[in-house]
Design a protein around this motif. Structure first.
Motif, PDB file in Angstrom:
ATOM      1  N   GLU A 116       7.208  -0.183 -32.960  1.00  0.00           N
ATOM      2  CA  GLU A 116       8.497  -0.896 -32.945  1.00  0.00           C
ATOM      3  C   GLU A 116       8.565  -1.096 -31.139  1.00  0.00           C
ATOM      4  O   GLU A 116       8.135  -0.009 -30.542  1.00  0.00           O
ATOM      5  CB  GLU A 116       9.686  -0.621 -33.780  1.00  0.00           C
ATOM      6  N   PRO A 117       9.217  -2.165 -30.786  1.00  0.00           N
ATOM      7  CA  PRO A 117       9.654  -3.278 -31.377  1.00  0.00           C
ATOM      8  C   PRO A 117       8.766  -4.413 -31.278  1.00  0.00           C
ATOM      9  O   PRO A 117       9.225  -5.688 -31.399  1.00  0.00           O
ATOM     10  CB  PRO A 117      10.923  -3.642 -30.473  1.00  0.00           C
TER      11      PRO A 117
ATOM     12  N   ASP B 172       2.927  -8.204 -28.984  1.00  0.00           N
ATOM     13  CA  ASP B 172       2.000  -7.533 -29.046  1.00  0.00           C
ATOM     14  C   ASP B 172       0.926  -8.055 -28.335  1.00  0.00           C
ATOM     15  O   ASP B 172      -0.107  -8.655 -28.735  1.00  0.00           O
ATOM     16  CB  ASP B 172       1.605  -7.708 -30.723  1.00  0.00           C
TER      17      ASP B 172
ATOM     18  N   ALA C 281       4.520 -15.437 -34.934  1.00  0.00           N
ATOM     19  CA  ALA C 281       5.316 -14.076 -34.552  1.00  0.00           C
ATOM     20  C   ALA C 281       6.693 -14.083 -35.420  1.00  0.00           C
ATOM     21  O   ALA C 281       7.556 -14.373 -34.750  1.00  0.00           O
ATOM     22  CB  ALA C 281       5.587 -13.930 -33.083  1.00  0.00           C
ATOM     23  N   TYR C 282       6.529 -13.951 -36.685  1.00  0.00           N
ATOM     24  CA  TYR C 282       7.801 -14.129 -37.515  1.00  0.00           C
ATOM     25  C   TYR C 282       8.818 -13.127 -37.463  1.00  0.00           C
ATOM     26  O   TYR C 282       9.904 -13.466 -37.621  1.00  0.00           O
ATOM     27  CB  TYR C 282       7.268 -14.068 -39.104  1.00  0.00           C
ATOM     28  N   ARG C 283       8.581 -11.837 -36.698  1.00  0.00           N
ATOM     29  CA  ARG C 283       9.499 -10.832 -36.466  1.00  0.00           C
ATOM     30  C   ARG C 283      10.239 -11.132 -35.178  1.00  0.00           C
ATOM     31  O   ARG C 283      10.876 -10.225 -34.613  1.00  0.00           O
ATOM     32  CB  ARG C 283       9.078  -9.509 -36.620  1.00  0.00           C
ATOM     33  N   ASP C 284       9.685 -12.039 -34.366  1.00  0.00           N
ATOM     34  CA  ASP C 284      10.250 -12.341 -32.983  1.00  0.00           C
ATOM     35  C   ASP C 284      11.768 -12.760 -33.035  1.00  0.00           C
ATOM     36  O   ASP C 284      11.872 -13.765 -33.628  1.00  0.00           O
ATOM     37  CB  ASP C 284       9.306 -13.076 -32.276  1.00  0.00           C
ATOM     38  N   PRO C 285      12.582 -11.917 -32.372  1.00  0.00           N
ATOM     39  CA  PRO C 285      13.965 -12.471 -32.580  1.00  0.00           C
ATOM     40  C   PRO C 285      14.209 -13.529 -31.790  1.00  0.00           C
ATOM     41  O   PRO C 285      15.106 -14.411 -32.119  1.00  0.00           O
ATOM     42  CB  PRO C 285      14.678 -11.215 -31.445  1.00  0.00           C
TER      43      PRO C 285
ATOM     44  N   ASN D 137       4.441  -7.436 -34.691  1.00  0.00           N
ATOM     45  CA  ASN D 137       4.291  -8.830 -35.277  1.00  0.00           C
ATOM     46  C   ASN D 137       5.100  -9.939 -34.525  1.00  0.00           C
ATOM     47  O   ASN D 137       5.953 -10.458 -35.219  1.00  0.00           O
ATOM     48  CB  ASN D 137       4.318  -9.126 -36.739  1.00  0.00           C
ATOM     49  N   THR D 138       5.200  -9.176 -33.135  1.00  0.00           N
ATOM     50  CA  THR D 138       6.088 -10.403 -32.388  1.00  0.00           C
ATOM     51  C   THR D 138       5.252 -10.894 -31.237  1.00  0.00           C
ATOM     52  O   THR D 138       4.081 -10.661 -31.238  1.00  0.00           O
ATOM     53  CB  THR D 138       7.402  -9.620 -31.584  1.00  0.00           C
TER      54      THR D 138
ATOM     55  N   PRO E 241      10.223 -16.892 -33.352  1.00  0.00           N
ATOM     56  CA  PRO E 241       9.708 -16.492 -34.508  1.00  0.00           C
ATOM     57  C   PRO E 241       8.419 -17.545 -35.068  1.00  0.00           C
ATOM     58  O   PRO E 241       7.549 -17.119 -35.512  1.00  0.00           O
ATOM     59  CB  PRO E 241      10.744 -16.580 -35.633  1.00  0.00           C
TER      60      PRO E 241
ATOM     61  N   GLY F 232       5.148 -10.080 -43.764  1.00  0.00           N
ATOM     62  CA  GLY F 232       6.176 -11.238 -43.750  1.00  0.00           C
ATOM     63  C   GLY F 232       6.273 -12.191 -44.920  1.00  0.00           C
ATOM     64  O   GLY F 232       7.195 -12.816 -45.114  1.00  0.00           O
TER      65      GLY F 232
END
Length: 313
Positions: free
Chosen positions: A281-282, A289, A121-125, A285-286, A128, A179
């Protein structure tokens, strides 16, 4: 008694003739397409996370799709296995899955999706590097095709033969999709490079590719490359969808092209379009999902639109 037998035989013959005739679009029982069944496929697929190349869940997903398609009325369920080296020279083992309906029909349409998932999950704040579940990206497209295959088995045959393709490697060599700055799909270009294995004399008339179609706030917009490649088919699909679920199908296109597996098919000269709700969003890719972000109603909207489209003249 003889008259009674003749009446029975005539009625039975009429039923057989009717069953052999292609169904009209107006006669298609779209209510057979069940969003809850499709959502069940997503739940099953999430058990295999991550469903990326070189992970155990990848093969488990292949086995799941093949088993589900074997229960359908497909004439053949085939695999196309191949190896691609990643940027570091590591071999990646990929498998496209192709289910063919009415294989002898020279008129064909491709209905496609991808089944591989983002590996992390490279977009996870927050996390990731955690596995990315991919309920919407990519389980929703697989669920859509599997439920459509089930319903096709209950209906008269459409006028056109259908090839359902589950592409591998759409998320690119690193399984990070957008990503990865060097992202490019792997399975669909390979399939296109070997088109003559499936279409030796005549290309499919059209293709439709599905990705991210279970968002509970479904808003489907056509994207420019789809309009350029298959304007009439886009118009037809969105027109059918608007009758089924007004508001879910937005006529105004996105302001940017979206590259996906349909891109390779377009390059091969097959009129092809993409059905995707890219505004996710949001959760995109977190780790969020997850299946609670998916809607059986959204799946049903897209599925019933597809079903009607396949029977449209």
């Amino acid at each position: 008694m003889n008259n009674f037998r003749q009446h029975v035989f005539a009625a039975a013959a009429a039923l057989l003739v009717a069953a052999a005739q292609p169904a009209l679009a107006s006669e298609v029982q779209t209510e057979l397409w069940d969003g809850k069944r499709a959502l069940g496929h997503i739940a099953d697929l999430l058990r295999f996370t991550p469903r990326s190349m070189e992970h155990p869940g990848h093969q488990e997903t292949i086995d799941y799709i093949k088993a589900a398609m074997a229960k359908s009325s497909a004439d053949a369920v085939m695999t196309q296995s191949f190896i691609v080296n990643d940027d570091d020279g590591k071999p990646l083992h990929l498998t496209n899955i192709i289910a063919r309906f009415q294989v002898q029909n020279p008129r064909r349409v491709i209905v496609a999706t991808h089944y591989d998932s983002i590996v992390k999950a490279y977009r996870d704040p927050k996390t990731p590097d955690a596995p990315m579940p991919g309920a919407n990206n990519s389980s929703s497209g697989v669920a859509l095709l599997l439920e459509t295959a089930r319903v096709l088995s209950l209906l008269p045959k459409p006028e056109i033969g259908i090839d359902m393709i589950f592409f591998d490697g759409e998320e690119g060599p690193k399984s990070l999709g957008a990503g990865d700055p060097t992202w490019h799909p792997l399975g669909s270009p390979y399939f296109v490079a070997h088109l003559k294995d499936f279409y030796p004399t005549q290309l499919p008339e059209k293709a439709v590719d599905f990705d991210m179609v279970c968002d509970s706030d479904l808003k489907l917009r056509p994207e420019p490359s789809s309009i350029a490649s298959a304007r009439l088919e886009v118009t037809k699909f969105w027109s059918i969808g608007d009758k089924i679920a007004p508001g879910a199908f937005v006529g105004k296109s996105t302001s940017y092209d979206i590259a996906d597996d349909h891109t390779a098919l377009q390059g091969a000269g097959i009129p092809s379009f993409l059905v995707i709700d890219f505004d996710y969003e949001p959760y995109f890719n977190t780790t969020q999902d997850t299946i609670d972000k998916c809607s059986a109603d959204s799946l049903q909207t897209v599925g019933r639109t597809l079903l009607q489209y396949l029977y449209a003249p």
